[in-house]
Write an enzyme that holds these catalytic residues in place. Structure first.
Site, PDB file in Angstrom:
ATOM      1  CG  HIS A  67      38.786  46.954  27.893  1.00  0.00           C
ATOM      2  ND1 HIS A  67      37.680  47.234  27.133  1.00  0.00           N
ATOM      3  CD2 HIS A  67      38.387  46.061  28.811  1.00  0.00           C
ATOM      4  CE1 HIS A  67      36.669  46.539  27.574  1.00  0.00           C
ATOM      5  NE2 HIS A  67      37.067  45.819  28.588  1.00  0.00           N
ATOM      6  NE  ARG A 113      43.941  38.310  32.738  1.00  0.00           N
ATOM      7  CZ  ARG A 113      44.861  38.676  33.640  1.00  0.00           C
ATOM      8  NH1 ARG A 113      46.005  39.196  33.253  1.00  0.00           N
ATOM      9  NH2 ARG A 113      44.622  38.522  34.935  1.00  0.00           N
ATOM     10  NE  ARG A 153      41.228  33.909  30.983  1.00  0.00           N
ATOM     11  CZ  ARG A 153      41.278  34.888  31.885  1.00  0.00           C
ATOM     12  NH1 ARG A 153      41.366  34.590  33.163  1.00  0.00           N
ATOM     13  NH2 ARG A 153      41.250  36.144  31.525  1.00  0.00           N
ATOM     14  CD  GLU A 200      38.193  32.608  36.800  1.00  0.00           C
ATOM     15  OE1 GLU A 200      38.836  33.620  37.109  1.00  0.00           O
ATOM     16  OE2 GLU A 200      37.905  32.317  35.626  1.00  0.00           O
ATOM     17  CG  ASP A 225      37.131  36.545  38.530  1.00  0.00           C
ATOM     18  OD1 ASP A 225      36.471  37.567  38.830  1.00  0.00           O
ATOM     19  OD2 ASP A 225      37.611  36.355  37.398  1.00  0.00           O
ATOM     20  NE  ARG A 255      38.934  41.200  38.872  1.00  0.00           N
ATOM     21  CZ  ARG A 255      39.424  40.301  38.026  1.00  0.00           C
ATOM     22  NH1 ARG A 255      38.867  39.099  37.942  1.00  0.00           N
ATOM     23  NH2 ARG A 255      40.463  40.571  37.287  1.00  0.00           N
ATOM     24  CB  CYS A 268      47.257  32.659  36.732  1.00  0.00           C
ATOM     25  SG  CYS A 268      45.514  32.304  36.575  1.00  0.00           S
TER      26      CYS A 268
END
Ligand code: PEP
Ligand code: MG
Length: 755
Positions: A367, A474, A510, A609, A633, A643, A680
């Protein structure tokens, strides 16, 4: 009776007198070695200081040939002194010449001394030099003597660190306490920043090293430990500890150590040698750090880290200084240095003063990385020991692109980075000059460039880059940096602010993409074997619809009269999408019933994804209003390669037939159904990849702000029909090649397309 050793406390008292005498640095050092030699009944006492060039230089001696001072040198690892410096461990030898590392320097006249005791001069775990006593007789130095010499070395460490000895250094042979370091870690956020170190958790500065009254220092240690135990107990019991980066398991371990009698006994032993409580904690901490810096076993490293944290807490308890953060009054050009940091903590700093961020821990998908990127702060992590390697105010360069950190760089290194930063700024300037040109290919195909965002701080970039809008907002970021679950009305306020600030530019929200690596500190963590494949995103949303409903309600209300555009993450089946969409419909009915203003339009889309959607794409495009490809993803699940796992993340190339074919299928189905499709994921922001995507038919992208310029520069020189033909050709004859990267790069180079 303590053998040959005088009282360690008496030694410290004598040294304290020497420390305040108004004499030159060399004289002080000369007196110190005399005091130590006489107190330890040694014929020789010498101080070797580590220089910037990695060699140790004899700085003072009692007993050896005085002519050798500032002449005798040895490399790290050379001879016994070099071995002690390299290993950061004391060595006591009653027959030094038998030691395999023994090498003798004739100019010192040391050959007549048989026994040898040397200790590293350590500060915050770094070796600054070596302190040695020698005796002619074959003597066995006992534990107490080793301890006393280590304590004495601490005083020398402070003296070296104070800079007092710098004046004695010969030109080109500066003392290593100011040594330049080049460290390499993991890139978190792009950019080059030059500035001065600010410790996120300032270290306690110990002013009084030598105790007046050992008994009262022992009492202080006991009280300090009791306070620390209480604080940790309280933190562990509180539910909301994780937001400040203090995870429960770390605290649990720290608590275990706080109750560990071995550690407590060690600190008490050091106090008994005559140090103050703080100085004793520092000494034990420094020994531990020295060990930690040489430790390669990650498990042991972590444990030593925990002990380090315990020492910090105890130091703060002893001095009454807050164990926390001094965010105000940070200087201009600050480079933040921290072991780890939560996103909220970073947001508390004044962005305009931050030039960089260096962390010991924190992955590229963490984060803090997301927030650093949003704020445009160059950041590097996985630099073990950085918090002890730098002093507040040290010059630091952070290269967030190359994952390099330069500590106290040499002038030429610093100016090379300054030049790099200027070049970047110039390139940004060039990109800015493209700002007002329409984003269209040479053959007139319009390409929509949008931004990925998640925080209010992201939004000014839309106008700066002249992006069409926000292609991916997000929403989980707001949840991730909050200390508690944002209420529906708090969410509504944020979404309204987003829409207001974008003044009409489209934004696709989203719904919450939590779970997996995106953990909410205040939410109960579900223990899962494979969190990326676990209970996350829309799966949580459908199983616990309260949260999803509240979010949709907040979004609908915030929209009031404006376009409403949302999409769901991690959808794996058409049925999941249909159920999620039904929640929107229900909330809309509710909105009407309550008489709220309705959105001007409703558009409900889906992130593509999860690879299963590729195989039901025709059904999906019938029920979804638009698609947005989450290539991060999609790539991870298509190739079964985590990832965030460095070992495998770059193993497979998105510019390879399997991924490109999947992307083509998605695009072609959406296009046949007349449904808009955007991409995206990160690849949309990389010029070469974006070029290939245009070749596959994609005309809309959402990316980070820094990518807009490079992608725009690429597409302005691109003929979309030519790349479409080339991609077609390459995919037909891909054969067993793993990647088409080289061919695509060749295509770009031949046509002068900047990628
Ligand atoms: C993606 O998966 O490509 C994506 C854009 O979403 P995130 O990176 O937030 O998972
Ligand atoms: Mg995703």
């Amino acid at each position: 009776m303590r053998g040959a050793l005088g009282s360690p406390r008496l030694l410290l008292r004598r040294l304290r007198e020497v420390m305040v005498e108004p004499v030159s640095a060399q004289e002080r050092l000369d007196r110190i070695v005399v005091v130590i030699a006489s107190n330890m009944v040694a014929e020789v006492c010498s101080v070797y200081v580590l220089r910037i060039d990695g060699t140790l230089e004899l700085y003072a001696t009692e007993g050896l040939n005085p002519g050798a001072v500032h002449h005798t040198t040895m490399r790290l690892g050379e001879g016994i002194v070099g071995t002690i410096a390299r290993d950061a461990e004391p060595l006591a030898l009653s027959d030094v010449q038998q030691h395999p590392a023994f090498s003798y320097k004739p100019e010192t006249g040391e050959e007549i001394y048989n026994s040898f005791l040397g200790v590293p001069i350590l500060r915050a775990g770094n070796t600054l030099g070596v302190l040695v006593v020698q005796n002619r007789a074959h003597r066995v130095y006992n534990e107490e003597e080793i301890e006393a010499l280590q304590t004495t070395a601490m005083i020398l460490a402070e003296m070296i660190a104070s800079g007092e000895l710098q004046a004695l250094a010969k030109p080109g042979a500066d003392i290593a306490v100011r040594r330049s370091l080049h460290l390499h870690g993991v890139a978190l956020a792009d950019g080059v920043g030059l500035g001065h170190a600010v410790l996120h958790e300032p270290r306690v500065v110990v002013k009084d090293i030598i105790a007046d009254d050992t008994q009262s220092e022992l009492t202080r240690i006991d009280e300090g430990i009791a306070t620390v135990r209480e604080t940790i107990d309280r933190l562990v019991e509180r539910g909301d500890i994780a937001h400040s980066g203090e995870h429960r398991d770390v605290l649990e371990t720290v608590r275990m150590f706080a109750n560990d009698q071995g550690w407590v006994r060690r600190v008490r032993e050091v106090v008994m040698t005559g140090l103050t409580a703080e100085a004793a904690v520092k000494r034990v901490q420094s020994d531990l750090r020295a060990r930690m810096l040489r430790q390669t076993d990650p498990y042991l490293r972590d444990r030593l880290h925990d002990l380090d944290e315990l020492s910090d807490r105890l130091l703060h308890a002893l001095t009454g200084e807050q164990f926390g953060v001094a965010r105000e009054d940070i200087p201009e050009n600050a480079v933040l240095i921290a072991r780890s940091m939560g996103p909220a903590a970073l947001l508390d700093y004044d962005r305009s003063r931050l030039r960089g961020l260096v962390l010991e821990e924190g992955g590229a998908a963490s984060h803090i990385a997301i927030v650093a990127r949003a704020l445009g702060i160059p950041a590097v992590s996985e630099i073990p020991g950085i918090t002890s390697l730098v002093e507040a105010g040290d010059a630091i360069v952070v290269d967030g692109s190359a994952a390099d950190v330069q500590v106290r760089p040499q002038p030429d290194v610093e100016s090379a980075y300054a030049e790099k930063a200027r070049l970047r700024a110039r390139r940004q300037e060039q990109y800015r000059s493209l700002r007002d040109l329409p984003a269209a290919t040479l053959d007139g195909e319009s390409i929509s460039l949008n931004l990925n965002a998640g925080l209010l701080v992201d939004l000014p970039h839309v106008a700066e880059t002249n992006a069409d809008g926000v292609g991916l907002f997000r929403t989980e970021l707001q949840f991730m940096i909050a200390e508690r679950m944002p209420s529906t009305s708090e969410q509504e306020t944020l979404y309204r602010q987003v829409l207001d600030q974008l003044s009409g530019a489209p934004v696709t929200f989203r719904t919450l993409d939590i779970g997996g690596d995106k953990v909410l500190p205040y939410m109960q963590v579900v223990d899962e074997e494979n969190p990326a494949l676990g209970w996350r995103a829309i799966r949580i949303g459908l199983d616990r619809p309260g949260l999803l409903r509240a979010q949709i309600r907040a979004l609908l209300r915030a929209c009031g009269g404006r376009a409403f555009k949302i999409m769901f993450p991690m959808v794996a089946t058409v049925e999941e999408f249909v159920r999620a969409r039904a929640i929107v419909t229900r909330e809309l009915v509710y909105l009407r019933k309550l008489g709220h203003v309705e959105p001007s339009s409703i558009s409900v889309g889906v992130m593509v994804e999860v690879p299963s959607l590729v195989f039901q794409i025709d059904e999906l495009v019938r029920v979804a209003d638009f698609l947005s490809v989450g290539s991060n993803d999609l790539m991870q699940f298509l190739f079964a390669a985590d990832r965030d796992n460095r070992q495998v993340a770059d193993r497979f190339d998105p510019l390879s037939a399997p991924m490109l074919r999947a992307l083509k299928t998605i695009h072609d189905s959406a296009s046949a159904a007349g449904k808009p499709v955007t991409l995206c994921g990160e690849i949309g922001g990389r010029p070469l990849e974006a070029m290939a995507l245009i070749g596959l038919g994609y005309r809309s992208f959402s990316m980070s702000p820094a990518s807009v310029g490079p992608v725009k520069a690429m597409l302005l020189s691109l003929d979309s029909a030519a790349i479409a033909a080339e991609i077609d050709r390459l995919l037909t004859m891909a054969g067993d090649r793993g990647t088409l990267r080289q061919q695509l790069a060749g295509f770009a180079a031949a046509r002068g397309i900047p990628v």
